[in-house]
Scaffold this motif. Structure first.
Motif, PDB file in Angstrom:
ATOM      1  N   LYS A   1      34.052  38.981  37.536  1.00 34.37           N
ATOM      2  CA  LYS A   1      34.717  38.771  38.808  1.00 34.37           C
ATOM      3  C   LYS A   1      35.424  37.411  38.804  1.00 34.37           C
ATOM      4  O   LYS A   1      36.577  37.280  39.191  1.00 34.37           O
ATOM      5  N   LEU A   2      34.668  36.406  38.338  1.00 40.77           N
ATOM      6  CA  LEU A   2      35.217  35.047  38.347  1.00 40.77           C
ATOM      7  C   LEU A   2      36.366  34.903  37.350  1.00 40.77           C
ATOM      8  O   LEU A   2      37.232  34.051  37.518  1.00 40.77           O
ATOM      9  N   ALA A   3      36.369  35.756  36.330  1.00 43.42           N
ATOM     10  CA  ALA A   3      37.437  35.690  35.338  1.00 43.42           C
ATOM     11  C   ALA A   3      38.690  36.400  35.835  1.00 43.42           C
ATOM     12  O   ALA A   3      39.773  36.249  35.275  1.00 43.42           O
ATOM     13  N   ASN A   4      38.532  37.190  36.884  1.00 41.48           N
ATOM     14  CA  ASN A   4      39.664  37.937  37.424  1.00 41.48           C
ATOM     15  C   ASN A   4      40.561  36.986  38.215  1.00 41.48           C
ATOM     16  O   ASN A   4      40.192  36.481  39.260  1.00 41.48           O
ATOM     17  N   GLU A   5      41.753  36.748  37.670  1.00 38.73           N
ATOM     18  CA  GLU A   5      42.661  35.792  38.297  1.00 38.73           C
ATOM     19  C   GLU A   5      42.993  36.162  39.726  1.00 38.73           C
ATOM     20  O   GLU A   5      43.115  35.312  40.605  1.00 38.73           O
ATOM     21  N   ARG A   6      43.154  37.464  39.932  1.00 41.34           N
ATOM     22  CA  ARG A   6      43.562  37.888  41.275  1.00 41.34           C
ATOM     23  C   ARG A   6      42.464  37.641  42.299  1.00 41.34           C
ATOM     24  O   ARG A   6      42.723  37.310  43.434  1.00 41.34           O
ATOM     25  N   PHE A   7      41.209  37.799  41.824  1.00 40.91           N
ATOM     26  CA  PHE A   7      40.093  37.507  42.725  1.00 40.91           C
ATOM     27  C   PHE A   7      40.098  36.033  43.096  1.00 40.91           C
ATOM     28  O   PHE A   7      40.024  35.663  44.258  1.00 40.91           O
ATOM     29  N   VAL A   8      40.219  35.193  42.092  1.00 42.26           N
ATOM     30  CA  VAL A   8      40.183  33.754  42.321  1.00 42.26           C
ATOM     31  C   VAL A   8      41.368  33.329  43.190  1.00 42.26           C
ATOM     32  O   VAL A   8      41.261  32.436  44.030  1.00 42.26           O
TER      33      VAL A   8
END
Length: 883
Positions: A840-847
């Motif tokens: 999740k944290l690696a997902n740029e869009r999430f961040v």
RNA sequence: GAGGGCAUAGCUCAGUUGGUUUAGAGCGCUUGCUUGACAGGCAAGAGGUCACUGGUUCAAAUCCAGUUGUCCUCACCA
């Protein structure tokens, strides 16, 4: 005071209810305090208490008692409704059993019997409410037909008549042939009913009243009404029937000639496309008749029997006549075929008789303006509905409101104040004297005995719609210029109304109309709609099914408090209640728990010289916060009318937090005394709990509250101030929760390993754990806690409390292979979880999109997970090395 | 026919405006307890593809659409 080993509900309840009455604790008078007012939904005067009443009145009582303890001037006005049809039919039945008919004895004599009946049975339901603990202001008890309230009703009639909103008209009404009265549209229940579709052959007349060999076929469900036919109607666009234009046909059996007419009303693809028009006995046919100037021939009398105008089957009941006429039609060759057919049929709500549409002169009240205003009251939120969705239902009805048929052909009720002159003219006045005067203005020679008052009475709802006004100031309605009296000015508008959704139109909507009309504002701020009480498997409670328990039996068996709890436990607003006696048993168990928790504390011996234990100090610090937290929650629930949630919050506070944790934490060892500070704090919390639960369980709380210390005569928990919310530190709650979880962990291990609770265990806790709750863990878990940096290599079982590592030392009891397998499973899960969080944290869009707090939370999850993995791995190492 | 509600553990229900890992509660159920107030009790535990399908979104039990089931209100076709 000595306390019985067991709680005796029956004895306690009677004692305290009498005490409350003696001291007039339920009575309210206007004062400087803020009023909190409820008017009871008046039960039928001849009714007896059923589970629906129990639910409704328990809710009312909880609200009123809660308001009282919050410093409001609480007033709950009780009373009964004269329920004209229901009561009149009961009296008729009683007289019938004695061989008397009401026509025989006449109006005045009948009313004497009815009043007698009322005096005899009228008070029953109000007595039953006392058993339930209802804190109604009995000094204010009202009856919708008592003289003052009747006067209010009559004045209201005159008021609307003068305003031009009441008119008399000949209309097709819903006639109840059993009760012998018209009923309003709302009192008709449509039920799908199996019947037959009879296809009948009507021969074309030759013009001389003789049949030709040509014919048409109509389909009807009511062949017994053919003698009242005024025409045959077809759709003008139906080419199949154009050949019938200008023709006349003969009614079977009686050979009366009637015309064929055309009207758009007829559906071409329904039945045969030919409709028999019977203006006297069908609403739509009546309207067609008006359009085409058809004669109206009534062949069914008030009792549902054919009269002489029918020519045949005279005196037969309509249903008997139906059977007979079918046979006659068949023999005469007019019956083509019979189909099975299911169609909705109107039944009288009160008597279950099939409604007969009947033409008659009735009084109506115009609804357009009243409905428009009352809709605005709710749409603007000045009156709120709970649950909100009932606003939809309400709006739908208000936008389609028909004029209200307010006359009833009954005797039990307020008689319509219209007085007829010999020439048929009439005057409307509140009293016969005023009527005479008015009549003399038209016709100077008229005398009192020449005037004849209308025979009809008014619909019961025409009196109950004034209830929130008239109970306080009966003179108010009908006199819009009248200054509200002191009571009305103080108590109106009322605060909350609790009622069933089934009377949203009958009663709620109309009270809003009357409130707006006479007071210029809404009659209540909130309407709480309860659900319908059903049995365990979802059937409505009914006498015929025998699935309705007698609430008084339940009160006797389990106590009123238990019954109240049982009803409230699963009653969210607007949801139907599935009644189950098990819930009442749960309520009784709760009474027992409260009782015994008090017996424990009362049994403590107090020693002023000893110091408070650290465990007790920690428990007190925690419970203080927990109480405040829960009180805040409970108040929030009450504000939102989530009564069962409020109850459940208190239930858990009492049972789980107070009994299971707090009392166990402060409880001295057997035979040991308790210190003064702890004892006082404990009784203080107990009193707060009693107050908190008092609105729901009035009796047991009064009993114990009175027992706690010597109370003065005239003191009561009813007027004790509700516990207030004090500020508290959240970490006090969190730290105690950590202790609870640690204890649970130890208990789990005991259970798993079959270690007796008596056996004291060694618990190692890594540094960083809040020290103040460690004594609680030691006491509740029966462990000796050591704070360490390292668990070392001894045998035992580790576990985690959130991010804190714990270790129970056990020698010889540990199956190392099993423990390793368990830890590996946990580790695998943690690793998978960590991978998820990291993904999740690696997902740029999430961040990029998620709010900072959410991302922060994910990072915390990541860190926690890492620490858990580390801990699991180290435990695994220790175990593997020990093999 | 028109409108509306509901669908989450065996049962009854929460889930507060979409964002704590493994979705909660009460009751029921299973296992073990004479734990000195309570066996109407105490402790531990099992149990849910959030009706189905698709869509919106970084993220859906939660929002949208459809399907199915269920309940209610109103109207009613002879």
């Amino acid at each position: 005071m000595e306390l019985a080993a067991k709680y005796n509900a029956a004895e306690v309840e009677d004692k305290w209810y009498a005490y409350w009455l003696d001291h007039k604790f339920f009575h309210s008078e206007p004062n400087e305090k803020e009023p909190y007012t409820i008017v009871i939904p008046p039960p039928n005067v001849t009714g007896i208490l059923h589970m629906g009443h129990v639910l409704n009145n328990t809710l009312n009582d909880v609200l009123i008692r809660n308001a009282r303890m919050h410093g409001k001037n609480a007033c709950w006005v009780p009373g009964t409704d004269h329920a004209s049809i229901a009561t009149e039919s009961k009296v008729v039945a009683k007289l019938k059993a004695m061989g008397i008919s009401k026509e025989e004895i006449g109006r005045e004599e009948f009313l004497k019997h009815a009043w007698e009946w009322k005096e005899e049975h009228g008070g029953i339901i109000l007595q039953q409410l006392r058993k339930l603990g209802c804190s109604c202001d009995w000094d204010r008890t009202r009856f919708t037909m008592e003289p003052a309230l009747s006067e209010a009703v009559i004045n209201t009639f005159v008021y609307f008549y003068r305003k031009g909103w009441i008119y008399k008209g000949v209309r097709m009404v819903n006639w109840d042939p059993e009760a012998l009265t018209a009923v309003s549209d709302d009192e008709v229940v449509h039920k799908d009913t199996k019947s037959h579709f009879y296809h009948l052959r009507y021969f074309i007349s030759d013009g001389q009243g003789n049949p030709t060999d040509k014919f048409l076929v109509i389909a009807t469900t009511r062949p017994e009404t053919i003698m009242a036919d005024a025409a045959i109607c077809v759709n003008p666009n139906d080419e199949r029937h154009h050949w019938l234009r200008g023709k006349k046909v003969l009614i079977p059996l009686i050979n009366r000639e009637i015309p064929v007419i055309e009207d758009d009303y007829v559906e071409m693809d329904f039945g045969t496309g030919c409709l028999k028009v019977t203006p006297a006995h069908d609403v739509h046919d009546y309207e067609i008749g008006l359009r085409h100037n058809l004669p109206v021939l009534e062949i069914i009398d008030d009792h549902g029997k054919l009269n002489e105008k029918a020519q045949i089957l005279v005196g037969e009941d309509r249903f008997v006549a139906r059977k007979k006429i079918v046979k006659m039609l068949e023999e005469a060759g007019n019956l083509v075929k019979v189909e099975d057919y299911t169609s909705p049929v109107g039944y009288s709500e009160r008597t279950d008789a099939v409604i007969e549409p009947k033409l008659s002169a009735q009084w109506f009240l115009k609804m357009d303006t009243l409905a428009k205003v009352a809709l605005e009251t709710v749409e603007s939120g000045r009156t709120k509905f709970i649950p909100e969705r009932y606003v939809n239902t309400y709006r739908h009805w208000m936008e389609n409101a028909h004029d209200w048929c307010i006359s009833r052909q009954l005797w039990w009720g307020q008689r319509i104040p219209a007085y007829y002159l010999p020439d048929g003219k009439f005057v409307v006045e509140a009293t016969p004297e005023a009527a005479l005067k008015a009549a003399q203005a038209i016709c100077p020679d008229i005398k009192a005995e020449d005037l004849r008052q209308d025979e009809d009475v008014l619909d019961t709802w025409f009196s109950s719609w004034l209830w929130p006004i008239s109970v306080f100031d009966p003179e108010m309605p009908g006199h819009p210029d009248h200054e509200p009296n002191k009571d009305l000015a103080y108590y109106y508008p009322t605060s909350d109304l609790v009622t069933g959704p089934d009377i949203i139109f009958f009663w709620v909507a109309r009270m809003i109309m009357a409130g707006e009309e006479f007071m210029g504002r809404e009659p209540f701020s909130n309407v709480y709609f309860t659900g319908i009480v059903r049995d365990k498997i979802g059937r409505k409670m009914s006498k015929t099914l025998g699935n309705s328990p007698n609430p008084l039996d339940l009160i006797e068996t389990y106590g009123a408090d238990a019954v109240r709890i049982g009803m409230l436990l699963c009653s969210s607003a607007g949801n139907d209640i599935f009644y189950d006696e098990a819930q009442i048993k749960q309520g009784a168990a709760f009474c027992n728990k409260i009782w015994n928790s008090y017996r424990l504390v009362k049994g403590f011996s107090v020693d002023d010289s000893i110091a408070q234990t650290p465990a007790a100090a920690a428990a007190i610090r925690w419970f203080d916060a927990k109480l405040s937290e829960t009180v805040a929650t409970v108040e929030d629930h009450y504000r939102k009318f989530r009564i069962s949630d409020a109850l459940m919050a208190i239930y858990k506070l009492f049972w789980d937090d107070y009994c299971a944790w707090y009392l166990e934490a402060i409880k001295p060892a057997f035979g040991q005394p308790v210190d003064r500070a702890t004892y006082d704090a404990t009784l203080g919390y107990f009193e707060a709990l009693l107050k908190l639960i008092h609105p729901v369980m009035p009796f047991i709380t009064e009993e114990l509250w009175q027992n706690m210390e010597e109370r003065q005569e005239g003191e009561t928990i009813m007027y004790a101030a509700a516990p207030a919310v004090k500020p508290f530190a959240n970490d006090v709650l969190v730290n105690f929760e950590l202790a609870e979880e640690a204890v649970n962990g130890v208990r789990g291990i005991r259970n798993q390993k079959n270690i007796a609770p008596k056996e004291t265990l060694d618990l190692k806790v890594k540094g960083g754990f809040p020290a103040e709750v460690i004594p609680v863990i030691e006491k509740m878990g029966n462990v000796k806690v050591a704070t360490v940096d390292d668990f070392g290599s001894g045998q035992g079982v580790g576990f985690m409390v959130r991010t804190h590592e714990m270790f129970v030392a056990l020698s010889g009891l540990v199956n190392v292979a099993e423990e390793i397998a368990k830890l590996e499973k946990d580790l695998a899960y943690q690793q998978k979880f960590l991978a998820g969080v990291r993904g999740k944290l690696a997902n740029e869009r999430f961040v990029a999109h998620a709010p900072a707090a959410v991302i922060e939370n994910e990072r915390k999850k990541e860190a926690d997970s890492l620490s858990k993995i580390e801990s699991l791995e180290s435990q695994l190492n220790i175990l593997r090395n020990s093999q």
